[in-house]
Design a protein around this motif. Structure first.
Motif, mmCIF file in Angstrom:
data_model
loop_
_atom_site.group_PDB
_atom_site.id
_atom_site.type_symbol
_atom_site.label_atom_id
_atom_site.label_comp_id
_atom_site.label_asym_id
_atom_site.label_seq_id
_atom_site.Cartn_x
_atom_site.Cartn_y
_atom_site.Cartn_z
ATOM 1 N N THR A 157 39.982 38.116 49.307
ATOM 2 C CA THR A 157 38.634 38.091 48.600
ATOM 3 C C THR A 157 37.896 36.739 48.616
ATOM 4 O OG1 THR A 157 38.996 40.065 47.377
ATOM 5 C CG2 THR A 157 37.069 38.950 46.797
ATOM 6 N N ALA A 158 36.792 36.429 48.885
ATOM 7 C CA ALA A 158 36.065 35.248 48.864
ATOM 8 C C ALA A 158 36.072 34.653 47.382
ATOM 9 C CB ALA A 158 34.741 35.171 49.374
ATOM 10 N N ASP A 159 36.698 33.304 47.110
ATOM 11 C CA ASP A 159 36.509 32.767 45.855
ATOM 12 C C ASP A 159 37.540 33.188 44.969
ATOM 13 O OD1 ASP A 159 34.658 30.840 46.887
ATOM 14 O OD2 ASP A 159 33.317 32.530 46.154
ATOM 15 N N SER A 160 38.588 34.200 45.383
ATOM 16 C CA SER A 160 39.612 34.544 44.350
ATOM 17 C C SER A 160 40.630 33.512 44.122
ATOM 18 C CB SER A 160 40.314 35.726 45.106
ATOM 19 O OG SER A 160 40.913 35.337 46.391
ATOM 20 N N ALA A 161 40.950 33.384 42.906
ATOM 21 C CA ALA A 161 41.869 32.431 42.457
ATOM 22 C C ALA A 161 43.324 32.686 42.880
ATOM 23 C CB ALA A 161 41.773 32.426 40.761
ATOM 24 N N THR A 162 43.713 31.600 43.515
ATOM 25 C CA THR A 162 45.016 31.542 44.169
ATOM 26 C C THR A 162 45.415 32.923 45.083
ATOM 27 O OG1 THR A 162 46.323 32.888 42.348
ATOM 28 C CG2 THR A 162 46.177 30.408 41.947
ATOM 29 N N ASP A 163 44.194 33.172 45.741
ATOM 30 C CA ASP A 163 44.452 34.242 46.665
ATOM 31 C C ASP A 163 44.800 35.573 46.028
ATOM 32 O OD1 ASP A 163 43.656 35.499 49.211
ATOM 33 O OD2 ASP A 163 45.654 35.048 49.964
ATOM 34 N N GLY A 164 44.561 35.818 44.801
ATOM 35 C CA GLY A 164 44.566 37.048 44.087
ATOM 36 C C GLY A 164 46.311 37.227 43.766
ATOM 37 N N ALA A 165 46.961 36.067 43.681
ATOM 38 C CA ALA A 165 48.541 36.019 43.385
ATOM 39 C C ALA A 165 48.527 36.817 42.009
ATOM 40 C CB ALA A 165 48.776 34.961 43.602
ATOM 41 N N ALA A 166 47.719 36.164 40.874
ATOM 42 C CA ALA A 166 48.026 36.573 39.699
ATOM 43 C C ALA A 166 47.577 38.113 39.539
ATOM 44 C CB ALA A 166 47.518 35.504 38.428
ATOM 45 N N GLU A 167 46.293 38.436 40.046
ATOM 46 C CA GLU A 167 45.713 39.830 39.942
ATOM 47 C C GLU A 167 46.900 40.744 40.324
ATOM 48 O OE1 GLU A 167 43.740 43.466 41.578
ATOM 49 O OE2 GLU A 167 44.686 41.775 42.760
ATOM 50 N N GLY A 192 48.694 49.307 44.513
ATOM 51 C CA GLY A 192 48.579 49.565 45.962
ATOM 52 C C GLY A 192 49.577 50.106 46.635
ATOM 53 N N ASP A 193 50.554 50.036 46.080
ATOM 54 C CA ASP A 193 51.770 50.651 46.894
ATOM 55 C C ASP A 193 51.530 52.319 47.296
ATOM 56 O OD1 ASP A 193 53.013 48.468 46.994
ATOM 57 O OD2 ASP A 193 54.554 48.910 45.514
ATOM 58 N N ARG A 194 52.144 52.618 48.242
ATOM 59 C CA ARG A 194 52.084 54.237 48.493
ATOM 60 C C ARG A 194 53.560 54.789 48.220
ATOM 61 N NH1 ARG A 194 51.230 57.852 54.128
ATOM 62 N NH2 ARG A 194 52.312 59.779 53.092
ATOM 63 N N THR A 195 53.308 56.069 47.360
ATOM 64 C CA THR A 195 54.662 56.830 47.315
ATOM 65 C C THR A 195 54.202 58.187 47.687
ATOM 66 O OG1 THR A 195 56.257 57.545 45.846
ATOM 67 C CG2 THR A 195 54.097 57.388 45.107
ATOM 68 N N ASN A 196 54.926 59.171 47.521
ATOM 69 C CA ASN A 196 54.619 60.554 48.017
ATOM 70 C C ASN A 196 55.158 61.748 47.084
ATOM 71 O OD1 ASN A 196 54.127 59.565 51.041
ATOM 72 N ND2 ASN A 196 55.882 58.809 50.750
ATOM 73 N N ILE A 197 54.331 62.679 46.892
ATOM 74 C CA ILE A 197 54.906 64.142 46.618
ATOM 75 C C ILE A 197 55.085 64.804 48.043
ATOM 76 C CG2 ILE A 197 52.539 64.981 46.458
ATOM 77 C CD1 ILE A 197 53.541 66.784 44.025
ATOM 78 N N VAL A 198 56.486 65.626 47.673
ATOM 79 C CA VAL A 198 56.821 66.159 48.839
ATOM 80 C C VAL A 198 57.163 67.655 48.627
ATOM 81 C CG1 VAL A 198 58.716 66.269 50.431
ATOM 82 C CG2 VAL A 198 58.126 64.169 49.730
ATOM 83 N N ILE A 232 44.134 31.917 32.169
ATOM 84 C CA ILE A 232 44.445 30.239 32.446
ATOM 85 C C ILE A 232 43.410 30.271 33.767
ATOM 86 C CG2 ILE A 232 45.717 28.521 33.489
ATOM 87 C CD1 ILE A 232 47.742 29.770 31.396
ATOM 88 N N LEU A 233 43.393 31.077 34.580
ATOM 89 C CA LEU A 233 42.687 30.708 36.053
ATOM 90 C C LEU A 233 41.329 31.071 35.725
ATOM 91 C CD1 LEU A 233 45.156 32.344 38.400
ATOM 92 C CD2 LEU A 233 44.786 29.846 38.217
ATOM 93 N N GLY A 234 40.789 32.048 34.769
ATOM 94 C CA GLY A 234 39.524 32.302 34.737
ATOM 95 C C GLY A 234 39.049 33.574 35.583
ATOM 96 N N ALA A 235 37.756 33.993 35.246
ATOM 97 C CA ALA A 235 37.313 35.174 35.887
ATOM 98 C C ALA A 235 37.631 35.330 37.295
ATOM 99 C CB ALA A 235 35.866 34.970 35.762
ATOM 100 N N ALA A 236 37.507 34.267 38.027
ATOM 101 C CA ALA A 236 38.025 34.536 39.564
ATOM 102 C C ALA A 236 39.565 34.865 39.660
ATOM 103 C CB ALA A 236 37.838 33.017 40.253
ATOM 104 N N SER A 237 40.050 35.077 38.929
ATOM 105 C CA SER A 237 41.489 35.649 38.835
ATOM 106 C C SER A 237 41.540 37.246 38.951
ATOM 107 C CB SER A 237 42.457 35.162 37.539
ATOM 108 O OG SER A 237 42.168 35.921 36.621
ATOM 109 N N ALA A 238 40.499 37.712 38.880
ATOM 110 C CA ALA A 238 40.238 39.287 38.595
ATOM 111 C C ALA A 238 40.047 39.502 40.047
ATOM 112 C CB ALA A 238 39.492 39.650 37.896
ATOM 113 N N LEU A 239 39.660 38.790 41.263
ATOM 114 C CA LEU A 239 39.470 38.955 42.542
ATOM 115 C C LEU A 239 40.826 39.265 43.360
ATOM 116 C CD1 LEU A 239 36.609 36.620 43.072
ATOM 117 C CD2 LEU A 239 36.459 39.124 42.472
ATOM 118 N N PRO A 240 40.758 40.378 44.129
ATOM 119 C CA PRO A 240 42.306 40.558 44.726
ATOM 120 C C PRO A 240 42.194 39.629 46.105
ATOM 121 C CG PRO A 240 40.470 42.149 45.360
ATOM 122 C CD PRO A 240 39.919 41.543 44.405
#
Length: 391
Positions: free
Chosen positions: A344-354, A206-212, A333-341
């Motif tokens: 996002t509603a119901d994301s595990a640990t508010d998407g920290a591991a993702e 999700g970071d921005r870099t550039n081509i110049v 370890i967190l389960g399927a909800a860990s894939a949510l960023p």
């Protein structure tokens, strides 16, 4: 290795409280949300506030020049990291500013450095080229003499923060027929020069870099850093700093490897996942009650601590490789909800591991790939000679 705890003096405790309160005031939820959205690792208002209060100058200067003491510098760095302050590009700016002072014309240093310390001038790196990979010495961006200046043509990849910077520290080829490493010249090019086009690129985390792109960009000779065709000498100083190949300080309070700040982020996520694993689920059971979860978390923590304790190039490789290796474990370890960023509603640990999972891939590329660093360790630390790629 000395793991003794540093006892803060009353004055240093007061400084810690002061900087913590200041950062809490400027690094707002709005700032953090904007960083999540834009991925620039930079916020101009935050950066200018740090400059206005003198914190940037104190961090840049040596203690003998009126800068922070080693203890206060460490406090400052930890508090900035603790708040997830979007300021990673200060490291680039500060390194380039030192090179301008060391190798540039005195009048150029006098023009640039005060603005750097106030936060108004930011600097970025123009090394890598679209077809060059990690071997920056294969530079094809040309600088040709034209009277009292130079005409530059070419392109550079991964020029992060160019959209917020005043100058780019640009590597050019000034003698295409010359020997490799003996045909390079560095310039500090104003990014508002006619002929420069900046295009944003998003990375997987999700970071921005550039081509110049540089098209007939005219640069006065006073912006040259170092000797003509002596750019590799300047470049080596910059690369050594970026790679973490610097003489260790005897106080032991500095980060011991490049990307150690990202290692701190990894530690924070591991702690977050461990806390979540200790909470009961809908069935009343805690994930931590499963022996396999305890084993995997213990293994991940042990690997992380070993990586954070590795110095120099070893730490650079260990931190990035460990992050790549343990994040799938943390998400499992967190389960399927860990894939949510994040956000996002119901994301595990508010998407920290993702987010850590996505960060792990480019972390092994920033400042040079892990393969490059492994070769450097083999050659320079283990004396195994240069790698052979022939059939």
């Amino acid at each position: 290795m000395d793991f003794s705890r540093v006892e803060l003096s009353p004055e240093d405790r007061a400084f810690r409280d002061e900087i913590r309160a200041f950062i809490a005031k400027i690094v707002t939820d709005e700032v953090l949300h904007r960083q999540l959205e834009l991925g620039e690792n930079f916020d101009e208002r935050v950066h200018l506030a740090l400059g206005e209060t003198g914190y940037l100058a104190s961090d840049w200067k040596l203690e003998s020049e009126g800068g922070f003491s080693p203890v206060r510098r460490r406090i400052f760095q930890l508090e900035v990291a603790r708040a997830h302050t979007p300021w990673y590009h200060w490291g680039t700016t500060s390194v380039v500013a030192r090179l301008v002072r060391q190798f540039g014309a005195p009048e150029l240093a006098g023009e640039v450095i005060p603005g750097v310390l106030s936060g108004e001038i930011r600097l970025c790196l123009g090394y890598t080229e679209p077809e060059g990979g990690s071997d920056v010495a294969t530079c094809k961006t040309r600088a040709v003499r034209d009277g009292d200046g130079w005409i530059i043509n070419g392109s550079k990849m991964f020029t992060s923060n160019a959209q917020n910077a005043r100058y780019v520290f640009l590597l050019t080829n000034t003698d295409p027929q010359g020997r490799k490493h003996k045909n390079l010249t560095m310039f500090l090019v104003p990014l508002d020069s006619p002929g420069i086009e900046i295009q944003g690129i998003r990375t997987v985390d999700g970071d921005r870099t550039n081509i110049v792109y540089y098209s007939d960009v005219r640069v006065d000779d006073r912006y040259r850093i170092g000797e003509v065709n002596g750019g590799w000498t300047v470049m080596r100083a910059a690369l050594d700093s970026e790679h973490g190949i610097v003489d260790p300080e005897d106080h032991g309070l500095q980060y011991i490897a490049a990307m150690s700040a990202h290692g701190d982020l990894m530690a924070e996520v591991v702690d977050t996942v461990a806390a979540a694993a200790g909470q009961p689920g809908p069935d009343g059971r805690r994930p931590m009650d499963d022996d396999s979860v305890k084993y995997r978390l213990g293994r991940d923590v042990a690997r992380m601590e070993a990586a954070l304790s590795a110095p120099g190039m070893f730490g650079r490789v260990a931190i990035a490789q460990t992050m790549r290796d343990i994040t799938p474990d943390l998400m499992d370890i967190l389960g399927a909800a860990s894939a949510l960023p994040t956000d996002t509603a119901d994301s595990a640990t508010d998407g920290a591991a993702e987010h850590l999972y996505r960060l792990a891939l480019p972390l092994g590329i920033y400042g040079g790939t892990l393969e490059v660093f492994r070769n450097m360790i083999a050659q320079h630390e283990l004396n195994l000679g240069r790698p052979g790629y022939g059939g």
